[in-house]
Design a protein around this motif. Structure first.
Motif, PDB file in Angstrom:
ATOM      1  N   VAL A 186      12.562  19.987 -38.707  1.00 15.05           N
ATOM      2  CA  VAL A 186      12.043  18.670 -38.326  1.00 15.05           C
ATOM      3  C   VAL A 186      10.518  18.726 -38.295  1.00 15.05           C
ATOM      4  O   VAL A 186       9.926  19.804 -38.276  1.00 15.05           O
ATOM      5  N   PRO A 187       9.847  17.569 -38.300  1.00 16.46           N
ATOM      6  CA  PRO A 187       8.381  17.564 -38.322  1.00 16.46           C
ATOM      7  C   PRO A 187       7.774  18.243 -37.097  1.00 16.46           C
ATOM      8  O   PRO A 187       8.386  18.327 -36.032  1.00 16.46           O
ATOM      9  N   ALA A 188       6.546  18.712 -37.264  1.00 15.77           N
ATOM     10  CA  ALA A 188       5.829  19.356 -36.162  1.00 15.77           C
ATOM     11  C   ALA A 188       5.252  18.297 -35.226  1.00 15.77           C
ATOM     12  O   ALA A 188       4.784  17.244 -35.658  1.00 15.77           O
ATOM     13  N   THR A 189       5.310  18.570 -33.933  1.00 14.84           N
ATOM     14  CA  THR A 189       4.696  17.717 -32.915  1.00 14.84           C
ATOM     15  C   THR A 189       4.352  18.608 -31.732  1.00 14.84           C
ATOM     16  O   THR A 189       4.567  19.827 -31.777  1.00 14.84           O
ATOM     17  N   HIS A 190       3.839  18.031 -30.672  1.00 16.93           N
ATOM     18  CA  HIS A 190       3.494  18.826 -29.494  1.00 16.93           C
ATOM     19  C   HIS A 190       4.758  19.480 -28.934  1.00 16.93           C
ATOM     20  O   HIS A 190       5.811  18.832 -28.847  1.00 16.93           O
ATOM     21  N   PRO A 191       4.704  20.739 -28.523  1.00 19.10           N
ATOM     22  CA  PRO A 191       5.904  21.433 -28.028  1.00 19.10           C
ATOM     23  C   PRO A 191       6.596  20.715 -26.871  1.00 19.10           C
ATOM     24  O   PRO A 191       7.819  20.794 -26.739  1.00 19.10           O
ATOM     25  N   THR A 192       5.840  19.989 -26.053  1.00 20.23           N
ATOM     26  CA  THR A 192       6.440  19.274 -24.925  1.00 20.23           C
ATOM     27  C   THR A 192       7.358  18.157 -25.402  1.00 20.23           C
ATOM     28  O   THR A 192       8.303  17.774 -24.708  1.00 20.23           O
ATOM     29  N   LEU A 193       7.095  17.620 -26.596  1.00 22.55           N
ATOM     30  CA  LEU A 193       7.849  16.470 -27.106  1.00 22.55           C
ATOM     31  C   LEU A 193       8.791  16.822 -28.241  1.00 22.55           C
ATOM     32  O   LEU A 193       9.580  15.974 -28.677  1.00 22.55           O
ATOM     33  N   ALA A 194       8.759  18.060 -28.711  1.00 25.04           N
ATOM     34  CA  ALA A 194       9.550  18.432 -29.886  1.00 25.04           C
ATOM     35  C   ALA A 194      11.049  18.286 -29.644  1.00 25.04           C
ATOM     36  O   ALA A 194      11.824  18.068 -30.585  1.00 25.04           O
ATOM     37  N   PHE A 195      11.488  18.376 -28.389  1.00 23.44           N
ATOM     38  CA  PHE A 195      12.915  18.261 -28.104  1.00 23.44           C
ATOM     39  C   PHE A 195      13.470  16.903 -28.545  1.00 23.44           C
ATOM     40  O   PHE A 195      14.659  16.769 -28.836  1.00 23.44           O
ATOM     41  N   VAL A 196      12.603  15.884 -28.595  1.00 19.99           N
ATOM     42  CA  VAL A 196      13.043  14.556 -29.034  1.00 19.99           C
ATOM     43  C   VAL A 196      13.566  14.618 -30.468  1.00 19.99           C
ATOM     44  O   VAL A 196      14.568  13.980 -30.820  1.00 19.99           O
ATOM     45  N   LEU A 197      12.906  15.414 -31.304  1.00 17.00           N
ATOM     46  CA  LEU A 197      13.325  15.522 -32.700  1.00 17.00           C
ATOM     47  C   LEU A 197      14.588  16.374 -32.831  1.00 17.00           C
ATOM     48  O   LEU A 197      15.419  16.134 -33.707  1.00 17.00           O
ATOM     49  N   SER A 198      14.748  17.370 -31.960  1.00 14.55           N
ATOM     50  CA  SER A 198      16.018  18.110 -31.916  1.00 14.55           C
ATOM     51  C   SER A 198      17.165  17.157 -31.602  1.00 14.55           C
ATOM     52  O   SER A 198      18.235  17.211 -32.215  1.00 14.55           O
ATOM     53  N   ALA A 199      16.926  16.271 -30.634  1.00 11.87           N
ATOM     54  CA  ALA A 199      17.963  15.316 -30.242  1.00 11.87           C
ATOM     55  C   ALA A 199      18.295  14.365 -31.381  1.00 11.87           C
ATOM     56  O   ALA A 199      19.459  14.058 -31.638  1.00 11.87           O
ATOM     57  N   MET A 200      17.260  13.919 -32.094  1.00 12.59           N
ATOM     58  CA  MET A 200      17.512  12.980 -33.194  1.00 12.59           C
ATOM     59  C   MET A 200      18.293  13.655 -34.313  1.00 12.59           C
ATOM     60  O   MET A 200      19.222  13.057 -34.885  1.00 12.59           O
ATOM     61  N   ALA A 201      17.949  14.890 -34.627  1.00  8.22           N
ATOM     62  CA  ALA A 201      18.729  15.623 -35.633  1.00  8.22           C
ATOM     63  C   ALA A 201      20.175  15.778 -35.159  1.00  8.22           C
ATOM     64  O   ALA A 201      21.122  15.627 -35.941  1.00  8.22           O
ATOM     65  N   GLY A 202      20.352  16.043 -33.859  1.00  7.96           N
ATOM     66  CA  GLY A 202      21.699  16.167 -33.313  1.00  7.96           C
ATOM     67  C   GLY A 202      22.472  14.871 -33.370  1.00  7.96           C
ATOM     68  O   GLY A 202      23.678  14.858 -33.657  1.00  7.96           O
ATOM     69  N   HIS A 203      21.806  13.756 -33.093  1.00  6.12           N
ATOM     70  CA  HIS A 203      22.470  12.451 -33.190  1.00  6.12           C
ATOM     71  C   HIS A 203      22.964  12.187 -34.608  1.00  6.12           C
ATOM     72  O   HIS A 203      24.095  11.741 -34.817  1.00  6.12           O
ATOM     73  N   LEU A 204      22.097  12.446 -35.577  1.00  5.73           N
ATOM     74  CA  LEU A 204      22.487  12.216 -36.973  1.00  5.73           C
ATOM     75  C   LEU A 204      23.603  13.165 -37.396  1.00  5.73           C
ATOM     76  O   LEU A 204      24.526  12.774 -38.120  1.00  5.73           O
ATOM     77  N   PHE A 205      23.531  14.415 -36.941  1.00  5.37           N
ATOM     78  CA  PHE A 205      24.600  15.364 -37.251  1.00  5.37           C
ATOM     79  C   PHE A 205      25.919  14.867 -36.655  1.00  5.37           C
ATOM     80  O   PHE A 205      26.969  14.916 -37.307  1.00  5.37           O
ATOM     81  N   GLY A 206      25.878  14.369 -35.418  1.00  8.05           N
ATOM     82  CA  GLY A 206      27.090  13.865 -34.783  1.00  8.05           C
ATOM     83  C   GLY A 206      27.681  12.695 -35.534  1.00  8.05           C
ATOM     84  O   GLY A 206      28.906  12.596 -35.701  1.00  8.05           O
ATOM     85  N   TYR A 207      26.823  11.792 -36.006  1.00  2.39           N
ATOM     86  CA  TYR A 207      27.305  10.646 -36.782  1.00  2.39           C
ATOM     87  C   TYR A 207      27.989  11.110 -38.061  1.00  2.39           C
ATOM     88  O   TYR A 207      29.111  10.683 -38.377  1.00  2.39           O
ATOM     89  N   GLU A 208      27.333  12.007 -38.787  1.00  2.00           N
ATOM     90  CA  GLU A 208      27.902  12.473 -40.049  1.00  2.00           C
ATOM     91  C   GLU A 208      29.159  13.326 -39.810  1.00  2.00           C
ATOM     92  O   GLU A 208      30.092  13.296 -40.612  1.00  2.00           O
ATOM     93  N   ALA A 209      29.188  14.065 -38.701  1.00  2.00           N
ATOM     94  CA  ALA A 209      30.367  14.863 -38.389  1.00  2.00           C
ATOM     95  C   ALA A 209      31.560  13.957 -38.114  1.00  2.00           C
ATOM     96  O   ALA A 209      32.688  14.232 -38.556  1.00  2.00           O
TER      97      ALA A 209
END
Length: 774
Positions: free
Chosen positions: A421-444
C-alpha cells in the motif's frame, strides 16, 4: 421505529432509509425524550395505526408506556434529510463496494473546515458545538483527568485511534486515556462521581442502544460527553455536550457491514485528539506538522489503495475458498486495523476469525494451518524485521500468510503474497492496512459465493425440468434421462472444484459427500438399486430428484455470501443493554434499604423495580429493623414453627419499638408471607397501626432475611403518579380494576385520590372495590 406518512399508507421501518422511497415525512417513535424522568413506567411508546386514516396524523394514536395519551401534532413530524439519491447504488454491484470507494471522500468531508492551514501551518479548529467552552475550561484547568473513548463493534475499534492521537500528542501522565467497549464501562467501571471524566462516544447511527445507555449512566454521574456520530438529530446527539459529525452528518451507509463510517470516525478521532491536545499543550517531542500533513493527504493514499483491488481480488480468489481457518494479526496501531478487518471478514464471509498480536500467533493456533492476514503497513526497522521472521514461521507451519505492507518493502518474501500500500506517516498507515483488508474481505465473499454458482445452475435445471414434465404430463421415471445432459457439465464443474480443494473451507463435509453421492445417482453412475443401502429408502427417480434438490439447497445456503446483508443481522435480534439495575441503585428508597445494611446481591431485580415504583409514595423513613431467617421457607403453605426469625440490626424508631419476635421467634403472619413469596410488601400493623415496608433478602431463591422499614406515605400524590405507583406495586392497579369491573360497568381513576393512601395500598382488593359501588 420510524412511521412514514405517505399517500393512503403508513410505512414502518427501523431507519429513515426505509420510508423515503414513499415519503419524506415521518413520525419517530421515542419513549425516552417524552418520558417523565421521575416515572420509569412512562418510558416507551405504543402507536396504533388506523387504516381508515392511513397516511394522516388523525390515523395515529400515540400512548406512553403507562397508557397516558400523547397526541400527535404536525410539530412531531420530521422531514428526512436524505433522499432516494442518497441510497442509490449507482453502477456498483454492491453497496459495500460503493461505500468503500466513497471512503476517501467521506474522510475529506470530515476534515473539511476543521483542518485548516494558517500562517503556513496546519491546525485543528473545532467549533464550540463540538468542544464546548466549559469542556475546554475543564481541560485547561486540570478538572478533567480521565478521557474514555467508548463504542461498540467497529465504532469501538475506530475510537482506539483517538487514544492513539492523545497518547502521541499530549505529555505522558497528563490524562488517563482508555478506549473500551461501552458495555464494559457501564458494567464494571462506573464510579459514583465521574465529574473528572470526559467520555467520547463513537457511533455511526447515534442509535446504538449499548452506547447510548452508557452515556446516560456516565452523564448522571457528572461526566462530560462528546459524540462522534454520522447522523444529525440522532439520540446520541441529544445526550451529548458536544458533537463532532463525521463526513457531513448524513453520509448514508446501506450495507450492513459498515466501512466508510470507520474511516471518517478515524478522521474525527484524530481531529478531536489534536484539538484536546491544543487546549492542554502538545508534548514537547510531538511533531504535529508531519502527522497533520499526512492526515490531510491520507484520502489520496486511500484512493491508491482502492486501485489495488484487482491484486487483492486475485489473492482472495486463490487463497480464501480453500482455507477453513482464518486469522488476522497486527502490531502497534496496526492492531486497530487487524480488529476492524476481523469484524468485516467475519460479517462478509461468515467466519469465526482469531485476532492476535503478530508475535503471539506462533504461541496459539498455528496447528490449524490458517489463512493469516498480516497488517504491517508503516512498520520499519527492527519491528519490521521481527514481523518478517514471524511470517516465515507461519509458512514453516503450513499457514498461508498474506501481508499488507508499505510499498518498497522487501522483507516479506516468505509471505504467499505481499500487498504493498502507499507510504504515509507510520501513525496513520494502519488505515491503509484496514482498507486493503476491507477489499480483501469483499473479494473473498465473492469468491466463496461463486462456488455456489454451479449448484444454483443445477437446481435451476432440475426445477425447470420438473415444471416442464408436470405441464406436459410426462413419465416421471424418464425425468432423470432428460436431466442428464443439463446436469453433466454442472456436475463436472463441481467435481473439479472438489479435486482442487476449493470447497474445503466453506462446505460442510457431510454436505459435500451427500451431494457427490446424489449427483452420481442422478447421472446413473450408481444404480438406483443401491440407493436404499445408502439412504435408507427406496430409490426412484422422483426420490433422487427430491433428495438432490434438498441437498443442493443446503449446499447453496452454506456457500451463499450476499455481501450487503448478513445472515444473522445484529440489528434484528438485539436490543442492547439495559443496565437498569445501576439506575435503580440511585433511587432514594433503594439507597435507604442498602444503608440499612442489606447486601446488593440479596436484592432481586424485582425487588429493586418495586422499590423504585414505591419511591414517590414514601414521604419519610422513620427507622428500620433487620431480621435473619433460620430455616428454609419453601412456600406459603409451609407449616408454622419450622422456621424462626431473629433481629439482626435496628435503626431509628426501630430501636424503641418492641418486636413480637422477642417473645416468639417463629416466622409467621405477614413476615412469613413475604419470605415465602419473596416480594416487597407494604403492610399496616394490626396492633399498632404503623405502616411498614417489608423487603425480602434473597439468596439462591430462598429468603435469608427481611428488612422492615417504618415509613409514612404521601397523601397528596397526583392521580397520574398514584396510578403509576399502583401499576408498579404487585400489579395492584390492574388487579383492582379487574375486581371493580366484575360488578361495575367502568373503572373511574379519579376515585383513587379519594381513598386514604394507606388503605389504597394495603386493604384487600374486594374491600377497596366498595368505593366504586354505584
Amino acid at each position: 421505529l420510524y412511521i412514514g406518512l405517505a399517500e393512503d399508507m403508513y410505512v414502518v421501518a427501523s431507519e429513515p432509509y426505509g420510508v423515503i422511497e414513499e415519503t419524506d415525512t415521518y413520525l419517530r417513535m421515542d419513549g425516552e425524550t417524552q418520558a417523565d424522568p421521575d416515572n420509569p413506567a412512562t418510558r416507551g411508546q405504543v402507536v396504533v395505526l388506523d387504516a381508515h386514516g392511513a397516511g394522516t396524523i388523525e390515523g395515529l394514536t400515540r400512548l406512553a408506556y403507562d397508557g397516558a395519551s400523547l397526541p400527535v401534532s404536525a410539530a412531531d413530524l420530521a422531514t428526512a434529510s436524505i433522499t432516494t439519491r442518497d441510497i442509490d447504488r449507482g453502477a456498483a454491484p454492491h453497496y459495500l463496494l460503493k461505500e468503500i470507494s466513497e471512503a476517501p471522500s467521506s474522510f475529506r468531508k470530515t476534515l473539511r473546515g476543521k483542518l485548516l492551514e494558517r500562517d503556513g501551518a496546519l491546525r485543528v479548529v473545532l467549533p464550540d458545538e463540538t468542544l464546548p467552552a466549559d469542556v475546554r475550561a475543564s481541560l485547561r484547568d486540570g478538572s478533567i483527568l480521565r478521557i474514555l473513548v467508548i463504542g461498540q463493534g467497529t465504532a469501538a475499534v475506530a475510537g482506539q485511534s483517538l487514544a492513539v492521537a492523545l497518547n502521541e500528542a499530549v505529555e505522558h501522565g497528563r490524562f488517563e486515556v482508555h478506549a473500551k467497549l461501552a458495555t464494559e464501562l457501564s458494567g464494571f467501571e462506573l464510579r459514583e462521581d465521574m465529574s473528572d471524566t470526559l467520555v467520547v462516544a463513537v457511533s455511526q447511527s447515534g442509535t446504538t442502544t449499548d452506547t447510548n445507555r452508557t452515556v446516560d449512566l456516565v452523564r448522571s454521574r457528572g461526566a462530560k460527553v462528546i459524540a462522534i456520530v454520522n447522523r444529525r438529530g440522532s439520540d446520541l446527539t441529544d445526550k451529548s455536550d458536544g458533537v463532532l459529525y463525521t463526513s457531513d452528518g448524513r453520509d448514508v451507509e446501506m450495507s450492513v457491514a459498515s466501512t466508510k463510517a470507520f474511516y471518517s470516525q478515524i478522521a474525527a478521532s484524530f481531529l478531536l485528539g489534536f484539538a484536546i491536545a491544543g487546549e492542554v499543550g502538545f508534548a514537547r517531542d510531538f511533531d504535529g506538522a508531519e502527522v497533520l500533513a499526512a492526515l490531510r493527504d491520507l484520502p489520496a493514499a486511500m484512493e491508491r489503495t482502492i486501485a489495488l483491488r484487482p491484486e487483492l481480488a486475485a489473492a482472495a480468489q486463490r487463497f480464501a475458498p480453500s482455507r477453513r481457518y482464518w486469522a488476522i494479526v497486527g502490531n502497534g496501531v496496526n492492531r486497530i486495523a487487524a480488529q476492524e478487518v476481523r469484524i468485516k471478514l467475519s460479517e462478509l464471509c461468515y467466519k469465526s476469525i482469531a485476532c492476535d498480536a503478530t508475535e503471539d500467533k506462533k504461541h496459539i493456533d498455528l496447528s490449524s494451518e490458517p489463512l493469516i492476514l498480516v497488517c504491517a503497513a508503516g512498520l520499519s526497522g527492527s519491528t519490521a524485521d521481527d514481523v518478517a521472521k514471524e511470517v516465515a514461521i507461519y509458512r514453516a507451519h503450513k499457514a498461508a500468510p498474506i501481508v499488507f505492507a508499505t510499498e518498497g518493502e522487501e522483507r516479506f518474501s516468505a509471505a504467499l503474497q505481499a500487498i504493498l500500500v502507499p507510504a504515509t506517516h507510520p501513525t496513520l498507515a494502519f488505515v491503509l492496512s484496514a482498507m486493503a483488508g476491507h477489499l480483501f474481505g469483499y473479494e473473498a465473499a465473492l469468491a466463496i459465493d461463486a462456488l455456489a454458482r454451479p449448484l444454483r445452475e443445477a437446481r435451476g435445471a432440475i426445477e425447470a425440468a420438473v415444471t416442464a414434465a408436470g405441464s406436459a404430463g410426462g413419465d416421471p421415471d424418464r425425468l432423470l434421462d432428460r436431466l442428464d445432459p443439463k446436469l453433466e457439465p454442472v456436475v463436472t464443474k463441481f467435481f473439479e472444484g472438489l479435486r482442487a480443494n476449493d470447497y474445503n473451507g466453506h462446505l460442510e463435509a457431510s454436505t459435500a459427500v451427500r451431494l457427490a453421492s446424489l449427483f452420481r445417482f442422478a447421472l446413473g453412475v450408481l444404480p438406483l438399486d443401491a440407493y436404499q443401502i445408502e439412504y435408507g429408502r427406496q430409490g426412484t427417480p422422483s426420490v433422487v430428484i427430491e433428495d438432490l434438490t434438498a441437498a443442493l439447497t443446503r449446499a447453496i445456503e452454506e456457500l451463499t455470501r450476499p455481501v450487503d446483508a448478513i445472515k444473522h443481522q445484529a440489528k434484528t435480534v438485539t436490543v442492547g443493554i439495559s443496565r437498569s439495575d445501576e439506575t435503580l441503585l440511585q433511587v432514594g428508597l433503594v439507597k435507604e434499604v442498602l444503608a440499612a445494611g442489606v447486601a446488593r446481591d440479596r436484592l432481586t431485580y424485582g425487588s429493586l423495580r418495586t422499590l423504585a415504583s414505591l419511591d414517590p409514595l414514601v414521604r419519610e423513613i422513620l427507622g428500620y429493623t433487620r431480621y435473619g431467617i433460620e430455616g428454609r421457607v419453601d412456600g406459603p403453605a409451609d407449616e408454622l414453627g419450622d422456621v424462626t426469625v431473629s433481629i439482626v440490626d435496628r435503626g431509628g424508631i426501630g430501636r424503641e419499638l418492641r418486636s413480637r419476635t422477642d417473645d416468639n421467634p417463629v416466622l409467621r403472619g405477614t413476615k412469613h408471607r413475604v419470605a415465602a413469596e419473596r416480594v416487597v410488601t407494604l403492610a399496616k400493623g394490626r396492633s399498632d397501626g404503623r405502616t411498614v415496608l417489608i423487603v425480602p433478602e434473597v439468596k439462591d431463591k430462598y429468603a435469608t432475611g427481611l428488612t422492615l422499614l417504618h415509613v409514612t406515605l404521601r397523601d397528596d400524590l397526583p392521580l397520574t403518579s398514584l396510578r403509576t405507583v399502583l401499576q408498579g406495586y404487585r400489579g395492584r392497579y390492574n388487579a383492582l380494576k379487574d375486581v371493580v369491573t366484575e360488578t361495575e360497568p367502568t373503572f373511574r381513576d379519579d376515585l383513587l385520590t379519594q381513598i386514604p393512601v394507606v388503605e389504597l395500598m394495603t386493604a384487600p382488593l374486594y374491600d377497596l372495590a366498595d368505593h366504586w359501588r354505584s
